[in-house]
Design a protein around this motif. Structure first.
Motif, mmCIF file in Angstrom:
data_model
loop_
_atom_site.group_PDB
_atom_site.id
_atom_site.type_symbol
_atom_site.label_atom_id
_atom_site.label_comp_id
_atom_site.label_asym_id
_atom_site.label_seq_id
_atom_site.Cartn_x
_atom_site.Cartn_y
_atom_site.Cartn_z
ATOM 1 N N LYS A 29 0.831 -1.204 0.000
ATOM 2 C CA LYS A 29 0.000 0.000 0.000
ATOM 3 C C LYS A 29 0.868 1.258 0.000
ATOM 4 N N ASN A 30 1.834 1.331 0.889
ATOM 5 C CA ASN A 30 2.647 2.536 1.012
ATOM 6 C C ASN A 30 3.652 2.704 -0.125
ATOM 7 N N ILE A 31 4.404 1.665 -0.404
ATOM 8 C CA ILE A 31 5.389 1.760 -1.484
ATOM 9 C C ILE A 31 4.680 1.862 -2.832
ATOM 10 N N GLY A 32 3.573 1.155 -2.967
ATOM 11 C CA GLY A 32 2.794 1.216 -4.205
ATOM 12 C C GLY A 32 2.274 2.612 -4.487
ATOM 13 N N MET A 33 1.832 3.324 -3.450
ATOM 14 C CA MET A 33 1.355 4.698 -3.631
ATOM 15 C C MET A 33 2.499 5.604 -4.080
ATOM 16 N N ALA A 34 3.642 5.490 -3.421
ATOM 17 C CA ALA A 34 4.806 6.301 -3.805
ATOM 18 C C ALA A 34 5.230 5.975 -5.239
ATOM 19 N N HIS A 35 5.242 4.696 -5.570
ATOM 20 C CA HIS A 35 5.615 4.281 -6.918
ATOM 21 C C HIS A 35 4.640 4.849 -7.956
ATOM 22 N N GLY A 36 3.359 4.820 -7.642
ATOM 23 C CA GLY A 36 2.358 5.354 -8.570
ATOM 24 C C GLY A 36 2.555 6.835 -8.846
ATOM 25 N N VAL A 37 2.833 7.592 -7.806
ATOM 26 C CA VAL A 37 3.081 9.027 -7.968
ATOM 27 C C VAL A 37 4.352 9.249 -8.788
ATOM 28 N N LEU A 38 5.410 8.510 -8.461
ATOM 29 C CA LEU A 38 6.663 8.647 -9.205
ATOM 30 C C LEU A 38 6.507 8.211 -10.660
ATOM 31 N N PHE A 39 5.713 7.191 -10.911
ATOM 32 C CA PHE A 39 5.443 6.741 -12.280
ATOM 33 C C PHE A 39 4.775 7.853 -13.077
ATOM 34 N N MET A 40 3.770 8.485 -12.493
ATOM 35 C CA MET A 40 3.074 9.570 -13.191
ATOM 36 C C MET A 40 4.003 10.751 -13.446
#
Length: 94
Positions: free
Chosen positions: A37-48
């Motif tokens: 949940k936490n790393i996935g959220m950060a990854h999603g923001v960085l991906f965008m």
């Protein structure tokens, strides 16, 4: 703007590795989904951000459509953004 893109590419690559090789094993082996949940959220923001900065840099860097596609697709594979940094994002020699 390219310096910012290089930083985002590095962080996006690290977040991909953290998600694939730490958070997902913790979820599926240890049964603890909080890391995904936490790393996935950060990854999603960085991906965008990575994709947005790729779009913003396409014309100033004079990337071909093929180069641009490679740069964008690199965000989907572990270690690929590190290769992209070496091949496309480092300052050009004069």
């Amino acid at each position: 703007m390219m310096k910012s893109f290089r930083s985002i590419a590095l962080l996006e690559g690290i977040s991909t590795l953290a998600l694939y090789f730490f958070a997902m094993p913790m979820k599926y082996i240890a049964g603890d989904p909080i890391y995904v949940k936490n790393i996935g959220m950060a990854h999603g923001v960085l991906f965008m951000l990575y994709i947005a900065f790729a779009i913003l840099n396409k014309n100033p860097q004079k990337w071909t459509l093929k180069e641009f596609a490679i740069i964008c697709l690199a965000s989907l594979f572990p270690f690929a953004t590190f290769y992209i940094d070496k091949k496309y994002l480092q300052p050009k020699e004069v």
